[in-house]
Design a protein around this motif. Structure first.
Motif, mmCIF file in Angstrom:
data_model
loop_
_atom_site.group_PDB
_atom_site.id
_atom_site.type_symbol
_atom_site.label_atom_id
_atom_site.label_comp_id
_atom_site.label_asym_id
_atom_site.label_seq_id
_atom_site.Cartn_x
_atom_site.Cartn_y
_atom_site.Cartn_z
ATOM 1 N N THR A 1 -20.089 3.224 6.912
ATOM 2 C CA THR A 1 -21.239 3.092 6.241
ATOM 3 C C THR A 1 -21.990 4.409 6.095
ATOM 4 O OG1 THR A 1 -21.801 3.008 8.230
ATOM 5 C CG2 THR A 1 -22.054 0.549 7.092
ATOM 6 N N ARG A 2 -20.986 5.681 6.517
ATOM 7 C CA ARG A 2 -21.704 6.607 6.437
ATOM 8 C C ARG A 2 -21.895 6.982 4.694
ATOM 9 N NH1 ARG A 2 -16.531 7.258 5.003
ATOM 10 N NH2 ARG A 2 -15.275 9.288 3.170
ATOM 11 N N LYS A 3 -21.961 6.895 3.202
ATOM 12 C CA LYS A 3 -23.086 6.746 2.417
ATOM 13 C C LYS A 3 -24.194 5.572 2.469
ATOM 14 C CE LYS A 3 -18.138 9.057 0.569
ATOM 15 N NZ LYS A 3 -17.601 8.506 -0.533
ATOM 16 N N ASN B 1 -7.663 16.960 10.232
ATOM 17 C CA ASN B 1 -8.690 15.787 10.505
ATOM 18 C C ASN B 1 -9.721 14.903 9.758
ATOM 19 O OD1 ASN B 1 -10.809 16.452 13.331
ATOM 20 N ND2 ASN B 1 -9.108 17.732 13.416
ATOM 21 N N PHE B 2 -9.701 14.234 9.646
ATOM 22 C CA PHE B 2 -10.758 13.116 8.654
ATOM 23 C C PHE B 2 -11.689 13.718 7.935
ATOM 24 C CE2 PHE B 2 -13.407 9.601 6.968
ATOM 25 C CZ PHE B 2 -13.328 9.497 5.480
ATOM 26 N N SER B 3 -11.866 13.842 6.620
ATOM 27 C CA SER B 3 -13.314 14.557 6.170
ATOM 28 C C SER B 3 -12.881 14.566 4.584
ATOM 29 C CB SER B 3 -13.509 15.541 6.666
ATOM 30 O OG SER B 3 -14.567 16.257 5.656
ATOM 31 N N SER B 4 -13.309 14.325 3.444
ATOM 32 C CA SER B 4 -13.113 13.873 1.718
ATOM 33 C C SER B 4 -13.720 15.739 2.021
ATOM 34 C CB SER B 4 -13.149 13.178 1.595
ATOM 35 O OG SER B 4 -14.535 12.762 1.805
ATOM 36 N N GLY B 5 -14.730 15.824 2.344
ATOM 37 C CA GLY B 5 -15.485 16.409 1.795
ATOM 38 C C GLY B 5 -16.784 16.587 1.086
ATOM 39 N N HIS B 6 -17.202 14.812 0.841
ATOM 40 C CA HIS B 6 -17.808 15.245 0.084
ATOM 41 C C HIS B 6 -19.263 15.299 0.478
ATOM 42 C CE1 HIS B 6 -20.599 11.609 -1.956
ATOM 43 N NE2 HIS B 6 -19.715 11.656 -2.911
ATOM 44 N N ARG B 7 -19.665 14.360 1.820
ATOM 45 C CA ARG B 7 -20.831 14.939 2.583
ATOM 46 C C ARG B 7 -20.976 16.754 2.696
ATOM 47 N NH1 ARG B 7 -23.668 11.292 4.278
ATOM 48 N NH2 ARG B 7 -22.608 10.709 6.418
ATOM 49 N N GLY B 8 -20.310 17.607 2.776
ATOM 50 C CA GLY B 8 -20.763 18.613 2.272
ATOM 51 C C GLY B 8 -21.143 19.073 0.802
ATOM 52 N N ALA C 1 -16.027 18.041 9.680
ATOM 53 C CA ALA C 1 -14.717 17.183 10.933
ATOM 54 C C ALA C 1 -13.351 18.547 11.708
ATOM 55 C CB ALA C 1 -14.143 16.577 10.310
ATOM 56 N N VAL C 2 -13.749 19.207 12.684
ATOM 57 C CA VAL C 2 -13.300 20.076 13.735
ATOM 58 C C VAL C 2 -12.575 19.576 14.474
ATOM 59 C CG1 VAL C 2 -13.409 21.958 14.990
ATOM 60 C CG2 VAL C 2 -15.205 21.216 13.211
ATOM 61 N N SER C 3 -11.604 20.257 14.605
ATOM 62 C CA SER C 3 -10.263 19.712 15.587
ATOM 63 C C SER C 3 -11.208 19.120 16.884
ATOM 64 C CB SER C 3 -8.978 20.796 15.899
ATOM 65 O OG SER C 3 -8.294 20.808 13.679
ATOM 66 N N ASP C 4 -10.379 18.930 17.401
ATOM 67 C CA ASP C 4 -10.626 18.781 19.049
ATOM 68 C C ASP C 4 -9.492 19.078 20.361
ATOM 69 O OD1 ASP C 4 -13.391 18.094 19.419
ATOM 70 O OD2 ASP C 4 -12.801 15.495 18.160
ATOM 71 N N GLU D 1 -8.747 29.890 11.315
ATOM 72 C CA GLU D 1 -9.325 30.007 10.766
ATOM 73 C C GLU D 1 -10.988 29.718 10.385
ATOM 74 O OE1 GLU D 1 -6.338 30.481 7.005
ATOM 75 O OE2 GLU D 1 -7.270 28.481 6.966
ATOM 76 N N TYR D 2 -11.135 28.097 10.730
ATOM 77 C CA TYR D 2 -12.492 27.299 10.372
ATOM 78 C C TYR D 2 -13.465 28.923 11.518
ATOM 79 C CZ TYR D 2 -16.343 24.391 11.251
ATOM 80 O OH TYR D 2 -17.755 24.308 11.265
ATOM 81 N N LEU D 3 -12.970 28.410 12.990
ATOM 82 C CA LEU D 3 -13.601 28.959 13.963
ATOM 83 C C LEU D 3 -14.148 30.668 13.572
ATOM 84 C CD1 LEU D 3 -13.200 26.492 16.954
ATOM 85 C CD2 LEU D 3 -15.557 26.650 15.282
HETATM 86 O O1 PMT Z 1 -16.508 14.390 4.320
HETATM 87 P P1 PMT Z 1 -16.936 13.111 4.558
HETATM 88 O O2 PMT Z 1 -15.348 12.126 4.555
HETATM 89 O O3 PMT Z 1 -17.737 12.575 3.222
HETATM 90 O O4 PMT Z 1 -17.470 12.467 5.952
HETATM 91 C C1 PMT Z 1 -18.471 13.053 6.434
HETATM 92 C C2 PMT Z 1 -18.271 12.735 8.070
HETATM 93 C C3 PMT Z 1 -18.066 11.610 8.670
HETATM 94 C C4 PMT Z 1 -16.504 13.860 7.548
HETATM 95 C C5 PMT Z 1 -19.559 13.711 8.314
HETATM 96 O O5 PMT Z 1 -20.532 12.749 7.872
HETATM 97 C C6 PMT Z 1 -19.365 13.886 9.857
HETATM 98 O O6 PMT Z 1 -19.655 13.348 10.416
HETATM 99 N N1 PMT Z 1 -19.047 14.956 10.225
HETATM 100 C C7 PMT Z 1 -18.680 15.542 12.229
HETATM 101 C C8 PMT Z 1 -17.474 15.010 12.385
HETATM 102 C C9 PMT Z 1 -16.830 15.484 13.409
HETATM 103 O O7 PMT Z 1 -16.220 15.897 13.924
HETATM 104 O O8 PMT Z 1 -17.588 14.481 14.804
HETATM 105 P P2 PMT Z 1 -17.032 15.486 16.289
HETATM 106 O O9 PMT Z 1 -17.728 14.467 16.911
HETATM 107 O O10 PMT Z 1 -16.041 14.920 16.857
HETATM 108 O O11 PMT Z 1 -17.872 16.945 16.442
HETATM 109 C C10 PMT Z 1 -18.971 16.941 16.590
HETATM 110 C C11 PMT Z 1 -19.041 17.839 16.236
HETATM 111 O O12 PMT Z 1 -19.730 19.332 16.774
HETATM 112 C C12 PMT Z 1 -19.594 18.755 14.951
HETATM 113 O O13 PMT Z 1 -20.991 18.984 14.125
HETATM 114 C C13 PMT Z 1 -18.382 20.286 15.027
HETATM 115 O O14 PMT Z 1 -18.847 20.601 14.277
HETATM 116 C C14 PMT Z 1 -18.510 19.894 16.011
HETATM 117 N N2 PMT Z 1 -17.249 20.655 16.691
HETATM 118 C C15 PMT Z 1 -16.240 19.510 16.836
HETATM 119 C C16 PMT Z 1 -15.493 20.076 17.293
HETATM 120 C C17 PMT Z 1 -14.960 21.451 18.326
HETATM 121 N N3 PMT Z 1 -14.003 21.607 18.797
HETATM 122 N N4 PMT Z 1 -16.012 22.193 18.163
HETATM 123 C C18 PMT Z 1 -17.437 21.972 17.378
HETATM 124 O O15 PMT Z 1 -18.292 22.720 17.480
#
Ligand code: PMT
Length: 323
Positions: free
Chosen positions: A273-275, A75-82, A191-194, A165-167
């Protein structure tokens, strides 16, 4: 019941996910670290205010395709935001549990050069090394700030790789933080796997190449946000994120998530535009938060964390009135 069954309740889906997941390594040590950290932080401060602890999740989870994993869906995320948000939460007086993807951006390391570590140092003689002059200030600052946060007991860092591990770790953290009531915050930027392959359906060994198609069935990961709100830490202040690449659907999706998962705020951001700016969606208002371009080195996380910590303070106050 089959884990793919869409008619299962969320609780049953969550249970099926955890039952079938490979057991988390070092659960005992992680729980011990969490308990120590939370105990140390949860005693009231000198002015009598309860201390606030935030769990920041950061980076992307992987969904392995093989048990002895060679390939995975990422899943895309550099971790910069966190990582950046963690620094601002620390500045705002929070203690931070930083749940991060191994290898993603780390707090206090943003100003470090991109060059590999070995290129930041040079030997002074056969046995000793020093930081190269050009990197000296940035490296010193990062080491001093990071050391102060960790040894001062303000920052606890816990790494993950996979969705399993994450969950499992998020559940451990949330149930450990439950005792903090409204003083706990979750800031779910990971960014959590769907979709994932359940462990029992996964092949053990490396998938062999040779056939034209790779046929793998992925199952939906249960959205654990509802479990977090309902069971794991029901009084905590919860902020989730919504990432889209199409700005036309972003705010609607964020508002739907706010309502569906009973979040206190959803931070809506668009990939490119996230930054620069984000929108904080709450039941009362939508607030656009922008990076202040006039200040050098300023980040959108600076005003974002200010706003969220104010909202969290108001929430704690409100909760204490209701008791
Ligand atoms: O790390 P950077 O490169 O700086 O980028 C930051 C970011 C764009 C990754 C960050 O700002 C961001 O938006 N993170 C959430 C991205 C995401 O996975 O969105 P989503 O629409 O898939 O999920 C929405 C929410 O549901 C998230 O808070 C996630 O924790 C949660 N989720 C998602 C999937 C899942 N199976 N269970 C969840 O609880």
């Amino acid at each position: 019941m089959d884990s793919t069954n869409g008619s299962q309740t969320l609780e049953a889906q969550a249970e099926a996910f955890f039952d079938s997941a490979p057991p988390l390594q070092n659960t005992h040590q992680i729980t011990q670290k969490l308990d120590q950290f939370i105990q140390h932080k949860s005693s009231p401060s000198t002015n009598g205010d309860a201390r606030r602890i935030v769990c920041v999740t950061s980076g992307g989870t992987t969904a392995p395709l093989e048990q002895r994993c060679v390939r995975y869906v990422d899943n895309f995320s550099s971790g910069h935001r966190g990582a950046t948000s963690t620094e601002y939460f620390l500045k705002a007086g929070y203690a931070v549990i930083f749940l991060y993807r191994r290898g993603s951006f780390q707090p206090f390391c943003r100003s470090l050069p991109d060059d590999p570590l070995v290129e930041c140092f040079e030997p002074t003689d056969e046995l000793n090394i020093q930081v190269r002059e050009a990197y000296s200030e940035a490296v010193k600052r990062a080491i001093v700030d990071h050391h102060a946060a960790v040894t001062g007991g303000h920052l606890l860092k816990l790494p993950f790789n996979t969705i399993f591990e994450y969950l499992q770790m998020l559940q451990l953290i949330a149930t450990s933080m439950r005792c903090l009531g409204p003083c706990a915050m979750f800031y779910l930027a990971a960014a959590v796997s769907d979709f994932y392959v359940p462990w029992k359906d996964m092949v053990e060994h490396k998938i062999q190449s040779g056939s034209h198609f790779l046929d793998v069935q992925l199952v939906q990961v249960p959205k654990m946000l509802s479990m977090l709100r309902k069971d794991w830490a029901p009084l905590a202040f919860c902020v989730s994120f919504k990432l889209e690449t199409d700005s036309n659907i972003l705010l609607n999706k964020a508002a739907t998530a706010l309502e569906k998962y009973k979040m206190h705020a959803v931070v809506a951001n668009e990939l490119t535009t996230r930054k620069e700016h984000v929108v904080v969606v709450t039941s009362a208002d939508n607030i656009i938060v922008r990076r202040d371009k006039s200040l050098s080195g300023n980040d959108v996380e600076n005003p974002l964390i200010k706003l969220l910590s104010e909202r969290h303070a108001a929430y704690i106050k409100d909760s204490s009135r209701q008791v």
